[in-house]
Write an enzyme that holds these catalytic residues in place. Structure first.
Site, PDB file in Angstrom:
ATOM      1  N   ALA A  15       0.817  -1.224   0.000  1.00 11.38           N
ATOM      2  CA  ALA A  15       0.000   0.000   0.000  1.00 11.38           C
ATOM      3  C   ALA A  15       0.849   1.273   0.000  1.00 11.38           C
ATOM      4  CB  ALA A  15      -0.945  -0.001   1.200  1.00 11.38           C
ATOM      5  N   SER A  16       2.147   1.123  -0.209  1.00 13.55           N
ATOM      6  CA  SER A  16       3.006   2.317  -0.280  1.00 13.55           C
ATOM      7  C   SER A  16       2.897   3.018  -1.625  1.00 13.55           C
ATOM      8  CB  SER A  16       4.467   1.929  -0.024  1.00 13.55           C
ATOM      9  OG  SER A  16       4.806   0.768  -0.759  1.00 13.55           O
ATOM     10  N   ARG A  17       2.512   2.236  -2.665  1.00  8.57           N
ATOM     11  CA  ARG A  17       2.522   2.810  -4.019  1.00  8.57           C
ATOM     12  C   ARG A  17       1.373   2.232  -4.844  1.00  8.57           C
ATOM     13  NH1 ARG A  17       7.204   0.990  -6.779  1.00  8.57           N
ATOM     14  NH2 ARG A  17       7.791  -0.454  -5.121  1.00  8.57           N
ATOM     15  N   VAL A  66       6.173  -9.958   2.167  1.00 10.26           N
ATOM     16  CA  VAL A  66       5.086 -10.948   2.194  1.00 10.26           C
ATOM     17  C   VAL A  66       5.580 -12.357   1.858  1.00 10.26           C
ATOM     18  CG1 VAL A  66       3.229  -9.296   1.726  1.00 10.26           C
ATOM     19  CG2 VAL A  66       4.351 -10.476  -0.198  1.00 10.26           C
ATOM     20  N   ASN A  92      -2.353  -7.403  -2.270  1.00 13.99           N
ATOM     21  CA  ASN A  92      -2.001  -6.599  -3.448  1.00 13.99           C
ATOM     22  C   ASN A  92      -0.504  -6.615  -3.755  1.00 13.99           C
ATOM     23  OD1 ASN A  92      -2.286  -4.075  -5.337  1.00 13.99           O
ATOM     24  ND2 ASN A  92      -0.802  -3.485  -3.756  1.00 13.99           N
ATOM     25  N   TYR A 157       5.420 -14.487 -14.210  1.00  9.50           N
ATOM     26  CA  TYR A 157       4.401 -13.581 -13.657  1.00  9.50           C
ATOM     27  C   TYR A 157       3.003 -14.152 -13.913  1.00  9.50           C
ATOM     28  CZ  TYR A 157       1.849  -9.173 -12.910  1.00  9.50           C
ATOM     29  OH  TYR A 157       0.982  -8.199 -12.459  1.00  9.50           O
ATOM     30  N   ALA A 159       2.136 -17.259 -14.468  1.00  5.96           N
ATOM     31  CA  ALA A 159       1.920 -18.464 -13.654  1.00  5.96           C
ATOM     32  C   ALA A 159       1.541 -18.083 -12.227  1.00  5.96           C
ATOM     33  CB  ALA A 159       3.166 -19.340 -13.675  1.00  5.96           C
ATOM     34  N   LYS A 161       0.050 -15.368 -11.236  1.00  7.18           N
ATOM     35  CA  LYS A 161      -1.288 -14.768 -11.189  1.00  7.18           C
ATOM     36  C   LYS A 161      -2.363 -15.806 -11.512  1.00  7.18           C
ATOM     37  CE  LYS A 161       0.042 -10.620 -10.032  1.00  7.18           C
ATOM     38  NZ  LYS A 161      -0.327 -10.040  -8.719  1.00  7.18           N
ATOM     39  N   ILE A 190      -2.489  -0.894 -15.965  1.00  5.95           N
ATOM     40  CA  ILE A 190      -2.823   0.216 -15.067  1.00  5.95           C
ATOM     41  C   ILE A 190      -1.567   1.090 -14.913  1.00  5.95           C
ATOM     42  CG2 ILE A 190      -3.683   0.806 -12.767  1.00  5.95           C
ATOM     43  CD1 ILE A 190      -5.654  -0.985 -14.385  1.00  5.95           C
TER      44      ILE A 190
HETATM   45  P1  NAP Z   1       3.910  -1.111  -7.827  1.00  9.92           P
HETATM   46  O1  NAP Z   1       3.517   0.289  -8.115  1.00  9.92           O
HETATM   47  O2  NAP Z   1       5.211  -1.627  -8.309  1.00  9.92           O
HETATM   48  O3  NAP Z   1       3.797  -1.344  -6.230  1.00  9.92           O
HETATM   49  C1  NAP Z   1       4.115  -2.604  -5.710  1.00  9.92           C
HETATM   50  C2  NAP Z   1       3.789  -2.625  -4.232  1.00  9.92           C
HETATM   51  O4  NAP Z   1       4.083  -3.955  -3.729  1.00  9.92           O
HETATM   52  C3  NAP Z   1       4.637  -1.663  -3.431  1.00  9.92           C
HETATM   53  O5  NAP Z   1       3.853  -1.139  -2.389  1.00  9.92           O
HETATM   54  C4  NAP Z   1       5.746  -2.555  -2.880  1.00  9.92           C
HETATM   55  O6  NAP Z   1       6.285  -2.100  -1.638  1.00  9.92           O
HETATM   56  C5  NAP Z   1       4.990  -3.841  -2.656  1.00  9.92           C
HETATM   57  N1  NAP Z   1       5.876  -5.008  -2.618  1.00  9.92           N
HETATM   58  C6  NAP Z   1       6.698  -5.464  -3.601  1.00  9.92           C
HETATM   59  N2  NAP Z   1       7.363  -6.557  -3.188  1.00  9.92           N
HETATM   60  C7  NAP Z   1       6.944  -6.795  -1.923  1.00  9.92           C
HETATM   61  C8  NAP Z   1       7.268  -7.770  -0.945  1.00  9.92           C
HETATM   62  N3  NAP Z   1       8.166  -8.749  -1.178  1.00  9.92           N
HETATM   63  N4  NAP Z   1       6.642  -7.716   0.258  1.00  9.92           N
HETATM   64  C9  NAP Z   1       5.745  -6.750   0.516  1.00  9.92           C
HETATM   65  N5  NAP Z   1       5.397  -5.794  -0.353  1.00  9.92           N
HETATM   66  C10 NAP Z   1       6.004  -5.811  -1.553  1.00  9.92           C
HETATM   67  O7  NAP Z   1       2.828  -2.136  -8.396  1.00  9.92           O
HETATM   68  P2  NAP Z   1       1.296  -1.943  -8.838  1.00  9.92           P
HETATM   69  O8  NAP Z   1       1.271  -1.724 -10.292  1.00  9.92           O
HETATM   70  O9  NAP Z   1       0.591  -1.016  -7.920  1.00  9.92           O
HETATM   71  O10 NAP Z   1       0.792  -3.443  -8.612  1.00  9.92           O
HETATM   72  C11 NAP Z   1       0.024  -3.835  -7.474  1.00  9.92           C
HETATM   73  C12 NAP Z   1      -0.529  -5.224  -7.748  1.00  9.92           C
HETATM   74  O11 NAP Z   1      -1.351  -5.164  -8.925  1.00  9.92           O
HETATM   75  C13 NAP Z   1       0.548  -6.273  -8.018  1.00  9.92           C
HETATM   76  O12 NAP Z   1       0.167  -7.494  -7.435  1.00  9.92           O
HETATM   77  C14 NAP Z   1       0.546  -6.382  -9.539  1.00  9.92           C
HETATM   78  O13 NAP Z   1       1.001  -7.645  -9.976  1.00  9.92           O
HETATM   79  C15 NAP Z   1      -0.918  -6.158  -9.836  1.00  9.92           C
HETATM   80  N6  NAP Z   1      -1.178  -5.704 -11.222  1.00  9.92           N
HETATM   81  C16 NAP Z   1      -0.660  -4.526 -11.688  1.00  9.92           C
HETATM   82  C17 NAP Z   1      -0.934  -4.143 -13.000  1.00  9.92           C
HETATM   83  C18 NAP Z   1      -0.407  -2.861 -13.603  1.00  9.92           C
HETATM   84  O14 NAP Z   1      -0.547  -2.656 -14.829  1.00  9.92           O
HETATM   85  N7  NAP Z   1       0.170  -1.961 -12.829  1.00  9.92           N
HETATM   86  C19 NAP Z   1      -1.711  -4.963 -13.825  1.00  9.92           C
HETATM   87  C20 NAP Z   1      -2.206  -6.157 -13.302  1.00  9.92           C
HETATM   88  C21 NAP Z   1      -1.941  -6.507 -11.995  1.00  9.92           C
HETATM   89  P3  NAP Z   1       7.499  -0.991  -1.596  1.00  9.92           P
HETATM   90  O15 NAP Z   1       6.891   0.281  -2.169  1.00  9.92           O
HETATM   91  O16 NAP Z   1       7.821  -0.861  -0.158  1.00  9.92           O
HETATM   92  O17 NAP Z   1       8.590  -1.520  -2.447  1.00  9.92           O
END
Ligand code: NAP
Length: 250
Positions: A15-17, A66, A92, A157, A159, A161, A190
């Site tokens: 939830a940081s980003r 996690v 998430n 990735y 696999a 999901k 997104i």
């Molecule tokens: P993001 O902007 O890269 O943010 C990822 C988040 O996950 C950050 O808060 C990060 O924490 C945290 N994180 C990463 N590794 C972690 C770990 N080992 N333990 C705990 N927290 C961890 O990604 P996002 O685009 O928002 O994606 C969020 C989710 O949506 C993901 O599961 C991604 O696969 C899914 N998703 C994204 C998209 C897209 O197009 N963006 C599409 C489909 C699905 P830090 O900030 O502290 O590093």
């Protein structure tokens, strides 16, 4: 429909980003108090806490990888000490991990599975002692549309999901009688940090595949999280809800 999450307590990982940050803020706007899970980006997590507080809700941030069960136990214990109960878990946190099958290392494969898939399992297992005695709970897994339609270089990735979608169905069946609903959201492309590099490199090619003609916004995923977290969705469980501007049906 007015969704009211007053008195509800939520834990959002990652939830940081990006999507997780918007989920925390949207849940707070609907009235929930939130634990902001994050891994390394402390400042960004603190900003989410500030934005939740601006909504008039309580929030604290807690760092936990996690993929590490002991750290997840600490995260859930922190949540319990602060909030006393847990109504909503948003799994998430995730990493991208691209690479062609022929050159993907064992450790790269394992890292993606352990964060994206095992992370959701470990978090879910850790919150059940809180949710089960309550007889209610909402677990929302952020999967991806690549679970249904993949692309070259995304085997690991995809696999992870796809596994998360299967885990969602299994969890829904197992936990329905306990009053806990488990659903997945499958976002398309997104605009976040995770997709920024790919969007810069392949922007036109990617946009051409999306019937809506634009990338999605984190808020658009967060709104579905709020709905699934509410009592309006009490009879929805085991489902995979795609939010992709039509990408997967084009
Ligand atoms: P993001 O902007 O890269 O943010 C990822 C988040 O996950 C950050 O808060 C990060 O924490 C945290 N994180 C990463 N590794 C972690 C770990 N080992 N333990 C705990 N927290 C961890 O990604 P996002 O685009 O928002 O994606 C969020 C989710 O949506 C993901 O599961 C991604 O696969 C899914 N998703 C994204 C998209 C897209 O197009 N963006 C599409 C489909 C699905 P830090 O900030 O502290 O590093």
């Amino acid at each position: 429909m007015i969704i009211d999450l007053k008195g509800k307590k939520a834990l959002v990982t990652g939830a940081s980003r990006g999507i997780g940050k918007m989920c925390a803020i949207a849940l707070a706007r609907a009235g929930a108090d939130v634990t902001v899970g994050y891994h390394r980006k402390e400042q960004e997590a603190a900003d989410t806490v500030r934005q939740v507080a601006e909504c008039g809700q309580e929030a604290t941030a807690f760092s936990a990888d996690v993929a590490d069960a002991a750290q997840v136990e600490n995260l859930v214990q922190h949540h319990q000490e602060v909030h006393g109960r847990l109504d909503i878990l948003v799994n998430n946190a995730g990493v991208a991990g691209e690479g062609l099958i022929g050159s993907l290392s064992d450790s790269d494969w394992d890292h993606v599975q352990s964060v994206n898939l095992r992370g959701a399992f470990v978090c879910t297992r850790s919150v059940l002692p809180l949710m089960m005695p309550q007889g209610t709970g909402k677990i929302i897994n952020i999967a991806s549309v690549v679970a249904m339609t993949s692309a070259s270089g995304q085997a690991g990735y995809a696999a992870s999901k796809g596994g998360l979608v299967a885990f969602t169905r299994a969890g829904a069946v197992e936990l329905a009688a306990k009053g806990i609903q488990v659903n997945a959201i499958l976002p398309g492309l997104i605009s976040t940090d995770m997709s920024a590099k790919a969007q810069r490199r392949y922007r036109d090619r990617m946009l051409a595949r999306i019937p809506a003609g634009r990338f999605g916004k984190a808020e658009e995923v967060a709104q579905m999280v709020v709905y699934l977290a509410s009592s309006a969705a009490d009879y929805i469980t085991g489902q995979s809800i795609v939010i992709d501007g039509g990408l997967s049906v084009a």
